[in-house]
Design a protein around this motif. Structure first.
Motif, PDB file in Angstrom:
ATOM      1  N   LYS A  14      31.349 -69.875   1.530  1.00 20.20           N
ATOM      2  CA  LYS A  14      30.990 -69.016   0.417  1.00 20.20           C
ATOM      3  C   LYS A  14      31.527 -67.701   0.382  1.00 20.20           C
ATOM      4  CE  LYS A  14      28.511 -67.718  -3.140  1.00 20.20           C
ATOM      5  NZ  LYS A  14      28.780 -68.473  -4.711  1.00 20.20           N
ATOM      6  N   THR A  15      32.382 -67.602  -0.857  1.00 25.04           N
ATOM      7  CA  THR A  15      32.743 -66.278  -1.162  1.00 25.04           C
ATOM      8  C   THR A  15      32.092 -65.550  -2.332  1.00 25.04           C
ATOM      9  OG1 THR A  15      34.716 -66.706   0.220  1.00 25.04           O
ATOM     10  CG2 THR A  15      34.891 -64.829  -1.347  1.00 25.04           C
ATOM     11  N   TYR A  16      31.653 -64.593  -2.326  1.00 25.32           N
ATOM     12  CA  TYR A  16      31.049 -63.910  -3.567  1.00 25.32           C
ATOM     13  C   TYR A  16      31.974 -63.428  -4.400  1.00 25.32           C
ATOM     14  CZ  TYR A  16      26.390 -64.769  -1.509  1.00 25.32           C
ATOM     15  OH  TYR A  16      25.199 -65.174  -1.098  1.00 25.32           O
ATOM     16  N   PRO A  17      32.066 -63.362  -5.967  1.00 30.97           N
ATOM     17  CA  PRO A  17      33.170 -62.710  -6.786  1.00 30.97           C
ATOM     18  C   PRO A  17      33.190 -61.182  -6.597  1.00 30.97           C
ATOM     19  CG  PRO A  17      31.433 -64.053  -7.959  1.00 30.97           C
ATOM     20  CD  PRO A  17      30.778 -64.062  -6.637  1.00 30.97           C
ATOM     21  N   GLY A  18      34.361 -60.808  -6.179  1.00 30.84           N
ATOM     22  CA  GLY A  18      34.896 -59.479  -5.789  1.00 30.84           C
ATOM     23  C   GLY A  18      35.099 -59.302  -4.469  1.00 30.84           C
ATOM     24  N   THR A  20      35.848 -59.245  -0.569  1.00 30.45           N
ATOM     25  CA  THR A  20      37.014 -59.123   0.038  1.00 30.45           C
ATOM     26  C   THR A  20      36.995 -60.242   1.502  1.00 30.45           C
ATOM     27  OG1 THR A  20      36.492 -57.259   1.507  1.00 30.45           O
ATOM     28  CG2 THR A  20      37.795 -57.021  -0.443  1.00 30.45           C
ATOM     29  N   THR A  61      31.136 -72.047  -2.560  1.00 24.18           N
ATOM     30  CA  THR A  61      32.462 -71.908  -3.241  1.00 24.18           C
ATOM     31  C   THR A  61      33.196 -73.275  -2.757  1.00 24.18           C
ATOM     32  OG1 THR A  61      32.289 -69.795  -2.673  1.00 24.18           O
ATOM     33  CG2 THR A  61      34.424 -70.540  -3.388  1.00 24.18           C
TER      34      THR A  61
END
Length: 333
Positions: A14-18, A20, A61
């Motif tokens: 999982k990578t949140y929008p915006g 890094t 994601t």
């Protein structure tokens, strides 16, 4: 995934929008049915995100989460959440509904008849120590923090879910009440055998509560998954070693119960003034009792009976502590 696996994470990230960096990195993990799993690690390590992906409050994601053989992305999110109990630190009770109606919320949505709902609410509130006759008509603001958290657990169990997700549920509770709630939850688990995912940042709480512990590091990576004793005995990485901290022998005393030790026979004439301790107490509690009372020994009893099972001495605890000592690299050489 084995037949005993209820929840399987397969390469989940999982990578949140915006962002890094990833909130969860390539997680592959099988959760056995009916076990108490604690997810532990520092702030920002991904433990809460991991838990919330199980009931799709957060969508991964990439990767897949499989529940009882079915990819949860194919299950309607609302239907999925009604099958899974959820308890959070802030409790989240509906402030303008009575305690009785709060606990009845999910069964009402599922269309249960009124008699069944009434019986289930009474059963659960009694089970968690908040009797419906005394508390059912009250509102959340009229409860203490500990009582509200008990109601939160009852509400999560109302529709008899197989899975219970708990996000730092006792984090905002005072230390004495926190211990009481931990013990109460462990008692409920012994009776109900739910599959529980319990998020905490407290390693002592993780060790006490979990059958199995998933340790995440600061990079949001799962670095070890095993029993408390396995993790204490063989930390997988330097991070795990640091996170556990010093005193692994004392940690192990918190894991073992008095009933696990061979007890000396109680003298026929008894032991005057010796403190009594239930066999379900931990060895750490036994040691604390001996130190506080300056007693030579403890009388061990059944949980709800004054009948002596045997006697435990300080020497017995010393021997248990020596056996619990984690071997160092020097010892192994």
């Amino acid at each position: 995934m084995t037949s005993e696996t209820l929840i399987s994470f397969r390469g989940v990230a999982k990578t949140y929008p915006g962002a890094t960096r990833a909130a969860v990195r390539e997680l592959s993990l099988d959760i056995p049915r009916g076990r108490f799993i604690t997810l532990v690690g520092p702030s920002g390590c991904g433990k809460t995100t991991t838990m919330k992906m199980v009931n799709r409050l957060i969508e991964p994601t990439s990767g897949r989460i499989v529940l009882a053989g079915q990819d949860i992305s194919t299950i309607d999110a609302t239907s999925l959440r009604r099958r899974i109990g959820y308890v959070i630190q802030q409790v989240g009770l509906f402030p303008h509904q009575t305690i009785e109606r709060n606990v009845a919320a999910v069964p009402r949505l599922l269309g249960w008849d009124k008699a069944r709902i009434r019986d289930r609410v009474a059963e659960l509130l009694d089970l968690v120590g908040v009797p419906v006759d005394e508390f059912g008509h009250r509102y959340p603001a009229q409860l203490s923090g500990g009582q509200a958290q008990r109601v939160g657990v009852a509400r999560a169990l109302a529709a008899n879910p197989e899975i219970l997700l708990m996000d730092e549920p006792f984090g905002a509770i005072d230390p004495i009440t926190r211990v009481e709630l931990q013990d109460e939850l462990l008692r409920l688990q012994r009776e109900m055998h739910k599959t529980i995912l319990f998020v905490t940042h407290d390693i002592d709480e993780a060790m006490k509560m979990g059958d199995l512990i998933a340790v995440f590091d600061q990079t949001a990576t799962l670095v070890q998954f095993g029993t408390p004793d396995d993790i204490l005995a063989s930390p997988a990485t330097e991070f795990v070693q640091r996170f556990i901290g010093e005193g692994t022998g004392l940690h192990r005393l918190k894991l073992r119960r008095v009933r696990d030790l061979p007890l000396r026979a109680a003298p026929e004439q008894g032991v005057p003034d010796a403190p009594r301790l239930p066999a379900t107490a931990t060895l750490h509690q036994a040691l604390d009792c001996l130190v506080r009372t300056s007693a030579d020994c403890l009388i061990v009893t059944e949980q709800d009976s004054p009948q002596p099972m045997g006697v435990l001495t300080f020497a017995d605890l010393q021997r248990a502590l020596r056996e619990a000592k984690t071997p160092t690299a020097e010892d192994a050489a």
